[in-house]
Design a protein around this motif. Sequence first.
Motif, PDB file in Angstrom:
ATOM      1  N   PHE A   1       0.811  -1.220   0.000  1.00 34.68           N
ATOM      2  CA  PHE A   1       0.000   0.000   0.000  1.00 34.68           C
ATOM      3  C   PHE A   1       0.850   1.279   0.000  1.00 34.68           C
ATOM      4  O   PHE A   1       0.305   2.374  -0.078  1.00 34.68           O
TER       5      PHE A   1
ATOM      6  N   THR B   1       2.631   4.631  -4.672  1.00 41.06           N
ATOM      7  CA  THR B   1       1.754   5.699  -5.180  1.00 41.06           C
ATOM      8  C   THR B   1       0.923   5.219  -6.354  1.00 41.06           C
ATOM      9  O   THR B   1      -0.235   5.620  -6.531  1.00 41.06           O
TER      10      THR B   1
ATOM     11  N   TRP C   1      -2.461   3.815  -5.393  1.00 42.17           N
ATOM     12  CA  TRP C   1      -3.442   4.821  -5.003  1.00 42.17           C
ATOM     13  C   TRP C   1      -3.942   5.620  -6.210  1.00 42.17           C
ATOM     14  O   TRP C   1      -5.103   6.025  -6.258  1.00 42.17           O
TER      15      TRP C   1
END
Length: 204
Positions: A6, A9, A12
């Motif tokens: 997670f 980048t 996301w």
Amino acid sequence: MSLVNFSKTSLWLSLASITFNPLFWNIAARQEYHTHWITSLFNGDRRKGCYAIAMTIFGLGILRDLLFSAAMAEQPALPLLDTPLVRLVAILLFAGGMTFVVSSTYMLGITGTFLGDYFGILMNERVSGFPFNVLENPMYVGSTMSFLGTSLWYARPAGLVVTAYVWLVYTVALRYEGPFTAMIYSKRSESEDAQKKKVNKKKL
């Protein structure tokens, strides 16, 4: 979940794109329905406005897929998923998903696929042939299947998480799209009934 990084980048950005796309087309289309702001940009030509948003949505879809691919490239693979059987399942899922997406677009046409009803370009009758005789929302199901197939092909657990999120986003989107679209066609039906009554009164 420990196999999902997670901190990347790219992951996301992929999730942000998946969230943004249906949010964008729902807001833009509803504003078009209420204010005709897109149509006004094309001198009142509804079809040109619809084609413009179609190209925009298509472009955003390509960007979403590129971001997803970039995210998966940075995620760890799971050897347990890297088997011939899983790859076969991945191929079947991707092929089936694309079949649903492409056949839906073919059956609905450009305006039917890309929010033409919000522009006042309504279909004469409900499409009942394949794939709509198999699934109620074949385009969303097909897209989710494609995400899942791609994730399994590259043996990325992170892809499974993203796929679950895709399904969640589409489920929420449908809760808003379905009733609004039904309202558009209901209004047309009411308008047609009122027009028929006027014609019958004139005849009398």
